[in-house]
Design a protein around this motif. Structure first.
Motif, PDB file in Angstrom:
ATOM      1  N   LYS A   1      11.335  -9.222   8.852  1.00 24.59           N
ATOM      2  CA  LYS A   1      11.853  -8.202   7.938  1.00 24.59           C
ATOM      3  C   LYS A   1      11.241  -6.840   8.285  1.00 24.59           C
ATOM      4  CE  LYS A   1      12.205 -11.673   4.293  1.00 24.59           C
ATOM      5  NZ  LYS A   1      11.734 -12.101   2.945  1.00 24.59           N
ATOM      6  N   THR A   2      11.792  -5.800   7.696  1.00 25.33           N
ATOM      7  CA  THR A   2      11.272  -4.453   7.926  1.00 25.33           C
ATOM      8  C   THR A   2      10.082  -4.195   7.009  1.00 25.33           C
ATOM      9  OG1 THR A   2      13.467  -3.634   8.522  1.00 25.33           O
ATOM     10  CG2 THR A   2      11.820  -1.996   7.892  1.00 25.33           C
ATOM     11  N   HIS A   3       8.985  -3.728   7.587  1.00 23.14           N
ATOM     12  CA  HIS A   3       7.774  -3.423   6.824  1.00 23.14           C
ATOM     13  C   HIS A   3       7.355  -1.978   7.086  1.00 23.14           C
ATOM     14  CE1 HIS A   3       7.158  -7.663   5.763  1.00 23.14           C
ATOM     15  NE2 HIS A   3       7.520  -7.938   7.001  1.00 23.14           N
ATOM     16  N   ALA A   4       6.945  -1.287   6.014  1.00 31.81           N
ATOM     17  CA  ALA A   4       6.570   0.117   6.139  1.00 31.81           C
ATOM     18  C   ALA A   4       5.365   0.296   7.058  1.00 31.81           C
ATOM     19  CB  ALA A   4       6.275   0.709   4.762  1.00 31.81           C
ATOM     20  N   ASN A   5       4.430  -0.642   6.999  1.00 36.17           N
ATOM     21  CA  ASN A   5       3.217  -0.553   7.807  1.00 36.17           C
ATOM     22  C   ASN A   5       2.996  -1.881   8.530  1.00 36.17           C
ATOM     23  OD1 ASN A   5       0.472  -0.576   8.729  1.00 36.17           O
ATOM     24  ND2 ASN A   5       0.012   1.092   7.305  1.00 36.17           N
ATOM     25  N   PRO A   6       3.271  -1.937   9.825  1.00 35.43           N
ATOM     26  CA  PRO A   6       3.140  -3.196  10.572  1.00 35.43           C
ATOM     27  C   PRO A   6       1.736  -3.773  10.560  1.00 35.43           C
ATOM     28  CG  PRO A   6       4.466  -1.633  11.805  1.00 35.43           C
ATOM     29  CD  PRO A   6       3.859  -0.876  10.660  1.00 35.43           C
ATOM     30  N   TRP A   7       0.722  -2.930  10.565  1.00 32.69           N
ATOM     31  CA  TRP A   7      -0.663  -3.416  10.566  1.00 32.69           C
ATOM     32  C   TRP A   7      -0.964  -4.166   9.268  1.00 32.69           C
ATOM     33  CZ3 TRP A   7      -2.542  -2.422  15.330  1.00 32.69           C
ATOM     34  CH2 TRP A   7      -2.016  -1.331  16.023  1.00 32.69           C
ATOM     35  N   VAL A   8      -0.507  -3.599   8.155  1.00 32.61           N
ATOM     36  CA  VAL A   8      -0.685  -4.243   6.854  1.00 32.61           C
ATOM     37  C   VAL A   8       0.125  -5.530   6.792  1.00 32.61           C
ATOM     38  CG1 VAL A   8      -0.284  -4.014   4.375  1.00 32.61           C
ATOM     39  CG2 VAL A   8      -1.226  -2.088   5.667  1.00 32.61           C
ATOM     40  N   ALA A   9       1.310  -5.534   7.388  1.00 37.93           N
ATOM     41  CA  ALA A   9       2.165  -6.720   7.382  1.00 37.93           C
ATOM     42  C   ALA A   9       1.482  -7.897   8.074  1.00 37.93           C
ATOM     43  CB  ALA A   9       3.499  -6.412   8.053  1.00 37.93           C
ATOM     44  N   VAL A  10       0.801  -7.631   9.175  1.00 40.88           N
ATOM     45  CA  VAL A  10       0.075  -8.687   9.884  1.00 40.88           C
ATOM     46  C   VAL A  10      -1.048  -9.236   9.007  1.00 40.88           C
ATOM     47  CG1 VAL A  10      -1.477  -9.155  11.821  1.00 40.88           C
ATOM     48  CG2 VAL A  10       0.658  -7.909  12.208  1.00 40.88           C
ATOM     49  N   CYS A  11      -1.755  -8.340   8.328  1.00 45.43           N
ATOM     50  CA  CYS A  11      -2.830  -8.789   7.440  1.00 45.43           C
ATOM     51  C   CYS A  11      -2.273  -9.604   6.282  1.00 45.43           C
ATOM     52  CB  CYS A  11      -3.614  -7.583   6.915  1.00 45.43           C
ATOM     53  SG  CYS A  11      -4.598  -6.743   8.186  1.00 45.43           S
ATOM     54  N   GLU A  12      -1.137  -9.181   5.752  1.00 50.26           N
ATOM     55  CA  GLU A  12      -0.523  -9.928   4.650  1.00 50.26           C
ATOM     56  C   GLU A  12      -0.068 -11.304   5.122  1.00 50.26           C
ATOM     57  OE1 GLU A  12       0.727 -11.123   1.039  1.00 50.26           O
ATOM     58  OE2 GLU A  12      -0.494  -9.345   1.512  1.00 50.26           O
ATOM     59  N   ALA A  13       0.406 -11.399   6.356  1.00 51.62           N
ATOM     60  CA  ALA A  13       0.783 -12.703   6.906  1.00 51.62           C
ATOM     61  C   ALA A  13      -0.430 -13.625   6.944  1.00 51.62           C
ATOM     62  CB  ALA A  13       1.373 -12.527   8.303  1.00 51.62           C
ATOM     63  N   SER A  14      -1.577 -13.087   7.331  1.00 55.22           N
ATOM     64  CA  SER A  14      -2.814 -13.857   7.352  1.00 55.22           C
ATOM     65  C   SER A  14      -3.184 -14.335   5.955  1.00 55.22           C
ATOM     66  CB  SER A  14      -3.946 -12.997   7.932  1.00 55.22           C
ATOM     67  OG  SER A  14      -5.198 -13.620   7.777  1.00 55.22           O
ATOM     68  N   VAL A  15      -3.018 -13.465   4.967  1.00 56.14           N
ATOM     69  CA  VAL A  15      -3.315 -13.823   3.581  1.00 56.14           C
ATOM     70  C   VAL A  15      -2.421 -14.961   3.104  1.00 56.14           C
ATOM     71  CG1 VAL A  15      -3.163 -12.999   1.189  1.00 56.14           C
ATOM     72  CG2 VAL A  15      -4.261 -11.577   2.937  1.00 56.14           C
TER      73      VAL A  15
END
Length: 223
Positions: free
Chosen positions: A74-88
């Motif tokens: 999906k489209t995410h405003a901040n890719p770096w945060v998206a990766v961290c959220e995936a980890s969470v």
């Protein structure tokens, strides 16, 4: 209306039964027939769902990897945060049944073949994050993509081991704090407040921040 368990619940029951048998009798000493009997499924159903005993141990990871591919697609405003959220999301999944996760950890730790597969599985998460960042941030230096992916994966595994190695609860806030630190060390933490339309902005970026991230932030602010 049928009250039969969902396919997901039935699959989870097989996994739990298998892990319990592995923990009690040993991985090599436990047969597929014993697992099927304990879970209340046929031998053919077991093989159709999992393929083999190793696949039962890592069934959650296969499910999680599929879910993360969908999330990162999906489209995410901040890719770096998206990766961290995936980890969470991965961490949160294992906290839902921490005792099962701990039993699985003990089984994997004692079987060399399972330890080897675990290493490969961890790399699959890292590669997924790496590929996502390269796609989401065109022009990103490959070293920055793989470096951040490896950092997030390592931080996640470090916090997860605290959960797996001891009886105490490890809240997801511990992982979020650690991931915040990782983003700060990498120079990509989304700090700061939004500027007003008539503000004069002076942009200052850490020297270590990847050029692609500098460009992304400037585009987001000026676009």
């Amino acid at each position: 209306m049928s009250d039969a368990p969902s396919a997901s619940a039935a699959r989870s029951a097989v996994v739990a039964a298998a892990i319990d048998l592995f923990a009690e009798h040993g991985f090599d000493q436990t047969s597929v027939e014993q697992i099927a009997q304990a879970a209340g499924v046929s031998r053919s159903t077991f093989f159709r769902q999992f393929g083999g005993k190793e696949d039962v141990v890592f069934a959650d990871h296969e499910l999680l990897l599929d879910q993360l591919r969908s999330y990162l697609g999906k489209t995410h405003a901040n890719p770096w945060v998206a990766v961290c959220e995936a980890s969470v999301r991965v961490f949160t999944h294992f906290t839902k049944d921490a005792e099962l996760a701990r039993r699985r950890y003990l089984v994997v730790r004692d079987v060399p073949a399972l330890r080897d597969r675990e290493i490969v599985t961890v790399f699959r998460y890292e590669r997924l994050f790496d590929e996502y960042l390269r796609q989401a941030l065109p022009g990103l230096d490959p070293l920055d993509a793989v470096g951040f992916s490896a950092l997030v994966t390592a931080v996640h595994n470090h916090v997860l081991r605290r959960l797996l190695r001891g009886p105490r609860k490890v809240p997801v806030s511990e992982l979020r704090t650690a991931l915040d630190g990782a983003m700060r060390r990498f120079g990509v933490h989304p700090d700061g407040s939004d500027a007003a339309p008539d503000d004069l902005a002076v942009a200052v970026f850490p020297r270590r921040m990847p050029i692609a991230e500098v460009a992304r932030r400037l585009e987001a602010e000026l676009g």
